[in-house]
Scaffold this motif. Sequence first.
Motif, PDB file in Angstrom:
ATOM      1  N   SER A  88       0.855  -1.184   0.000  1.00 26.35           N
ATOM      2  CA  SER A  88       0.000   0.000   0.000  1.00 26.35           C
ATOM      3  C   SER A  88       0.886   1.227   0.000  1.00 26.35           C
ATOM      4  CB  SER A  88      -0.910   0.018   1.228  1.00 26.35           C
ATOM      5  OG  SER A  88      -0.133   0.151   2.398  1.00 26.35           O
ATOM      6  N   ILE A  89       0.284   2.350  -0.312  1.00 29.24           N
ATOM      7  CA  ILE A  89       1.054   3.586  -0.292  1.00 29.24           C
ATOM      8  C   ILE A  89       1.073   4.107   1.136  1.00 29.24           C
ATOM      9  CG2 ILE A  89      -0.900   5.043  -0.929  1.00 29.24           C
ATOM     10  CD1 ILE A  89       1.111   6.671  -2.590  1.00 29.24           C
ATOM     11  N   GLY A  90       2.251   4.364   1.624  1.00 32.68           N
ATOM     12  CA  GLY A  90       2.401   4.916   2.962  1.00 32.68           C
ATOM     13  C   GLY A  90       3.242   6.164   2.847  1.00 32.68           C
ATOM     14  N   ILE A  91       2.787   7.254   3.360  1.00 26.87           N
ATOM     15  CA  ILE A  91       3.472   8.520   3.150  1.00 26.87           C
ATOM     16  C   ILE A  91       3.984   9.036   4.488  1.00 26.87           C
ATOM     17  CG2 ILE A  91       3.211  10.839   2.244  1.00 26.87           C
ATOM     18  CD1 ILE A  91       0.734   9.736   0.745  1.00 26.87           C
ATOM     19  N   PRO A  92       5.223   9.369   4.631  1.00 26.64           N
ATOM     20  CA  PRO A  92       6.317   8.982   3.746  1.00 26.64           C
ATOM     21  C   PRO A  92       6.868   7.613   4.129  1.00 26.64           C
ATOM     22  CG  PRO A  92       7.150  10.432   5.439  1.00 26.64           C
ATOM     23  CD  PRO A  92       5.670  10.254   5.717  1.00 26.64           C
ATOM     24  N   LYS A  93       7.519   6.984   3.208  1.00 23.76           N
ATOM     25  CA  LYS A  93       8.161   5.702   3.499  1.00 23.76           C
ATOM     26  C   LYS A  93       9.630   5.958   3.784  1.00 23.76           C
ATOM     27  CE  LYS A  93       5.102   2.689   1.047  1.00 23.76           C
ATOM     28  NZ  LYS A  93       4.947   1.325   0.765  1.00 23.76           N
ATOM     29  N   LYS A  94      10.230   5.055   4.511  1.00 21.57           N
ATOM     30  CA  LYS A  94      11.648   5.200   4.823  1.00 21.57           C
ATOM     31  C   LYS A  94      12.511   4.780   3.645  1.00 21.57           C
ATOM     32  CE  LYS A  94      11.088   4.691   9.767  1.00 21.57           C
ATOM     33  NZ  LYS A  94      11.380   3.925  10.963  1.00 21.57           N
ATOM     34  N   ASP A  95      11.979   3.954   2.779  1.00 22.69           N
ATOM     35  CA  ASP A  95      12.730   3.431   1.645  1.00 22.69           C
ATOM     36  C   ASP A  95      12.700   4.427   0.484  1.00 22.69           C
ATOM     37  OD1 ASP A  95      13.683   2.076  -0.602  1.00 22.69           O
ATOM     38  OD2 ASP A  95      12.789   0.177   0.007  1.00 22.69           O
ATOM     39  N   TYR A  96      13.854   4.991   0.150  1.00 20.16           N
ATOM     40  CA  TYR A  96      13.976   5.987  -0.908  1.00 20.16           C
ATOM     41  C   TYR A  96      13.446   5.452  -2.237  1.00 20.16           C
ATOM     42  CZ  TYR A  96      16.141   8.899  -4.457  1.00 20.16           C
ATOM     43  OH  TYR A  96      16.355   9.686  -5.556  1.00 20.16           O
ATOM     44  N   LYS A  97      13.750   4.197  -2.557  1.00 21.27           N
ATOM     45  CA  LYS A  97      13.329   3.647  -3.851  1.00 21.27           C
ATOM     46  C   LYS A  97      11.819   3.480  -3.934  1.00 21.27           C
ATOM     47  CE  LYS A  97      17.744   1.745  -4.938  1.00 21.27           C
ATOM     48  NZ  LYS A  97      18.601   0.617  -5.137  1.00 21.27           N
ATOM     49  N   GLU A  98      11.175   3.199  -2.816  1.00 25.70           N
ATOM     50  CA  GLU A  98       9.709   3.121  -2.816  1.00 25.70           C
ATOM     51  C   GLU A  98       9.096   4.507  -3.023  1.00 25.70           C
ATOM     52  OE1 GLU A  98       7.549   0.493  -2.867  1.00 25.70           O
ATOM     53  OE2 GLU A  98       9.419  -0.583  -3.179  1.00 25.70           O
ATOM     54  N   ASN A  99       9.653   5.511  -2.356  1.00 26.87           N
ATOM     55  CA  ASN A  99       9.171   6.874  -2.562  1.00 26.87           C
ATOM     56  C   ASN A  99       9.383   7.315  -4.006  1.00 26.87           C
ATOM     57  OD1 ASN A  99       8.197   7.370   0.026  1.00 26.87           O
ATOM     58  ND2 ASN A  99      10.208   7.978   0.767  1.00 26.87           N
ATOM     59  N   GLU A 100      10.536   6.958  -4.550  1.00 27.73           N
ATOM     60  CA  GLU A 100      10.833   7.297  -5.937  1.00 27.73           C
ATOM     61  C   GLU A 100       9.841   6.624  -6.890  1.00 27.73           C
ATOM     62  OE1 GLU A 100      15.057   7.885  -7.942  1.00 27.73           O
ATOM     63  OE2 GLU A 100      14.595   5.756  -7.687  1.00 27.73           O
ATOM     64  N   ALA A 101       9.542   5.346  -6.652  1.00 26.96           N
ATOM     65  CA  ALA A 101       8.577   4.627  -7.485  1.00 26.96           C
ATOM     66  C   ALA A 101       7.179   5.212  -7.334  1.00 26.96           C
ATOM     67  CB  ALA A 101       8.583   3.137  -7.149  1.00 26.96           C
ATOM     68  N   ASN A 102       6.807   5.602  -6.111  1.00 21.80           N
ATOM     69  CA  ASN A 102       5.498   6.228  -5.897  1.00 21.80           C
ATOM     70  C   ASN A 102       5.370   7.525  -6.688  1.00 21.80           C
ATOM     71  OD1 ASN A 102       4.390   4.304  -4.190  1.00 21.80           O
ATOM     72  ND2 ASN A 102       5.109   5.317  -2.340  1.00 21.80           N
ATOM     73  N   LEU A 103       6.380   8.379  -6.594  1.00 18.49           N
ATOM     74  CA  LEU A 103       6.327   9.657  -7.298  1.00 18.49           C
ATOM     75  C   LEU A 103       6.314   9.446  -8.803  1.00 18.49           C
ATOM     76  CD1 LEU A 103       6.192  12.694  -7.139  1.00 18.49           C
ATOM     77  CD2 LEU A 103       8.684  12.747  -6.976  1.00 18.49           C
ATOM     78  N   PHE A 104       7.158   8.553  -9.305  1.00 20.16           N
ATOM     79  CA  PHE A 104       7.190   8.267 -10.740  1.00 20.16           C
ATOM     80  C   PHE A 104       5.821   7.741 -11.190  1.00 20.16           C
ATOM     81  CE2 PHE A 104       7.939   5.813 -14.551  1.00 20.16           C
ATOM     82  CZ  PHE A 104       8.863   6.574 -15.251  1.00 20.16           C
ATOM     83  N   ALA A 105       5.238   6.836 -10.411  1.00 19.71           N
ATOM     84  CA  ALA A 105       3.921   6.281 -10.753  1.00 19.71           C
ATOM     85  C   ALA A 105       2.873   7.387 -10.799  1.00 19.71           C
ATOM     86  CB  ALA A 105       3.527   5.201  -9.750  1.00 19.71           C
ATOM     87  N   CYS A 106       2.914   8.293  -9.835  1.00 16.54           N
ATOM     88  CA  CYS A 106       1.968   9.413  -9.834  1.00 16.54           C
ATOM     89  C   CYS A 106       2.103  10.238 -11.098  1.00 16.54           C
ATOM     90  CB  CYS A 106       2.215  10.318  -8.630  1.00 16.54           C
ATOM     91  SG  CYS A 106       1.676   9.635  -7.068  1.00 16.54           S
ATOM     92  N   LYS A 107       3.330  10.564 -11.450  1.00 15.31           N
ATOM     93  CA  LYS A 107       3.566  11.376 -12.644  1.00 15.31           C
ATOM     94  C   LYS A 107       3.144  10.626 -13.908  1.00 15.31           C
ATOM     95  CE  LYS A 107       5.085  14.723 -10.242  1.00 15.31           C
ATOM     96  NZ  LYS A 107       4.154  15.811  -9.967  1.00 15.31           N
ATOM     97  N   LEU A 108       3.371   9.334 -13.946  1.00 13.94           N
ATOM     98  CA  LEU A 108       2.945   8.524 -15.097  1.00 13.94           C
ATOM     99  C   LEU A 108       1.423   8.504 -15.190  1.00 13.94           C
ATOM    100  CD1 LEU A 108       3.506   6.646 -17.474  1.00 13.94           C
ATOM    101  CD2 LEU A 108       3.742   4.759 -15.827  1.00 13.94           C
TER     102      LEU A 108
END
Length: 146
Positions: A88-108
């Motif tokens: 699930s999406i958890g804001i913010p996550k401690k894992d940089y790569k998960e945050n990066e994937a979340n932001l990229f997914a949002c922009k996509l």
Amino acid sequence: MHQSRYKRLIKSLTQNYTLTDLEKIARSKKIIILYSDLNKEGGLYKLIDKNKVIIINNRLSYYHQQIVLAHEIAHAILHPHESSAFTSIGIPKKDYKENEANLFACKLLQAIGFLENENLCIYEKELTKADFKFIETYRKYCCEGE
């Protein structure tokens, strides 16, 4: 990752192929998509014998599957050699790569008009309260990176 790189990558995914369908975008990048009952996992990305593979939980609603698919496409593009799982999406996550994937997914999702597409409302009857909450959380997350 700098947001201008996100924009360039997303533009290349959507404009070069004139695609607004996430499955077609994935196939254009030679990503295999499978659907299976993953219990509590929303989806996952794995590199299997040099093949990029995304598995989406077939028990999720259409909307939820699309959000998870966008997230896993992000991992396949940004972190192709690392497996990941989406719960699930958890804001913010401690894992940089998960945050990066979340932001990229949002922009996509924004680039293909997913979150604003009125035609997608035909699926609303399938949505649970949890789905609505999940989608609303994702919409808020998308706006935070602006």
